[in-house]
Design an enzyme around this catalytic site. Sequence first.
Site: not given
Ligand code: IPE
Ligand code: IPE
Ligand code: MG
Length: 239
Positions: A16, A33, A127
């Site tokens: 995240d 990403h 792995l």
């Molecule tokens: C959870 O992250 C999903 C992934 C890391 C793939 P999100 O950023 O989507 O989750 P919330 O919305 O903060 O709970």
């Molecule tokens: C995690 O990073 C990746 C996915 C959920 C695909 P985010 O895109 O949720 O990044 P933040 O939470 O907005 O910083």
């Molecule tokens: Mg996120």
Amino acid sequence: MSKQSTIPQHVAIIMDGNGRWAKQHGKERYEGHIAGVESVRCVVRAAVMHGVKWLTLYAFSTENWGRPIAEVNAIMELFCKSVVGEAPDLKKQGVRVMIIGERTHFSDKVLEMIDQIESVTAEGNRLTLVLAFNYSSRREIMLATKAIAHKVAAGEICSEEISEQTISQHLMTHAMPDPDLVVRTSGECRLSNFLLWQASYAEFYFPEVLWPDFDEKEFAKALEVYASRERRYGLVIEE
Ligand code: IPE
Ligand code: IPE
Ligand code: MG
């Protein structure tokens, strides 16, 4: 306190913070990403090096389909590109890739790439890298419940015989051990629909670092934190 000195068999990571990392660097979300792919490379190398046998990465939740279409498309494209780009190196490192999640909503191209990465890395035995892609733990539990109900209705299982193991065996993770350590980067302290059943006795670690800044050193730190924990499983541990 007795120390948990072993390396976790299974580390699961909620990757995240890509969007926040992009914002901090004056970039578009999709660039966060892209930067996150390098962190995936780092943790795979580190997991192999430390002898972790299972590494699960939460790459895309079922809820993530609700994001702006341009971001969703960028993530799907990045997945396809990464499969092509990373497959030779993953193979060389002895990494087997498995994808968990529902095979719905994906384009034919993405479905083809899922099959491709699973088949070309099938022989890897150092792995197993599990990518949770279009994954939702509640849906997984609901689908398992349905499958078990069908078997009961068909007379294949008797309802009295349903055990915890029956449920585990009907989850998308049926071939995997439960995670020992669940890491979520970016300081958020929630599971967001990830491995709800499987993580019932996992250790949790929530570092502040954003996913694109997570590297081998951060992975080693997570393993150190795990090693300092005492897992009790509801029991009393003798001093
Ligand atoms: C959870 O992250 C999903 C992934 C890391 C793939 P999100 O950023 O989507 O989750 P919330 O919305 O903060 O709970
Ligand atoms: C995690 O990073 C990746 C996915 C959920 C695909 P985010 O895109 O949720 O990044 P933040 O939470 O907005 O910083
Ligand atoms: Mg996120």
